[in-house]
Design a protein around this motif. Structure first.
Motif: not given
Length: 144
Positions: A1-4, A43-45
């Motif tokens: 999972m990317s950092q958000m 956005s996604d993040e």
């Protein structure tokens, strides 16, 4: 999972704030929305959590500032081009926000404006040239 990042903002009127953020391009996420909070996706993040004043108080004992009179943060977000910056300001003003509570900036390689949401939280949409993003603004200024 990317950092958000989840930006939490206290709001006086949740429905009004949701409508405003949708008007400037955010999308609601029903999975994290109820009568006390609304998750707005940029956005996604990047997510903005709009929290009623009462719900906000459940997270901190610190005094809540009045964003219409005091500033603690300026939320700067990148846009694809200068026209996108101007379009976001126009949408914000049309949706009940304040256009340009901070002075607009045009440095040639970087262009930015600002808007205040209905509660007074300040957002700064900006565009930066690809060269400036790669080299850094100081080097671009020295190149002029």
């Amino acid at each position: 999972m990317s950092q958000m990042i989840f930006i939490n903002l206290p709001v006086a009127d949740l429905d009004r704030s949701r409508a405003f953020y949708e008007a400037v391009g955010f999308v609601g996420d029903a999975r994290f929305t109820n009568q006390f909070a609304a998750c707005m996706v940029l956005s996604d993040e990047i997510r903005v959590m709009l929290l009623t004043h009462g719900f906000w108080s459940a997270f901190t004992d610190r005094r809540r500032l009045d964003p219409a009179a005091e500033a603690q943060v300026l939320l700067c977000i990148s846009r694809a081009d200068m026209a996108s910056v101007d379009a976001m300001i126009k949408a914000a003003a049309a949706a009940g926000g304040t256009a340009d509570p901070c002075p607009p900036q045009d440095n040639g390689f970087m262009y930015g404006r600002s808007f205040g949401d209905p509660d007074g939280h300040i957002w700064e949409p900006m565009w930066m040239s690809a060269d400036a993003a790669e080299m850094g603004p100081a080097e671009m200024a020295d190149a002029d």
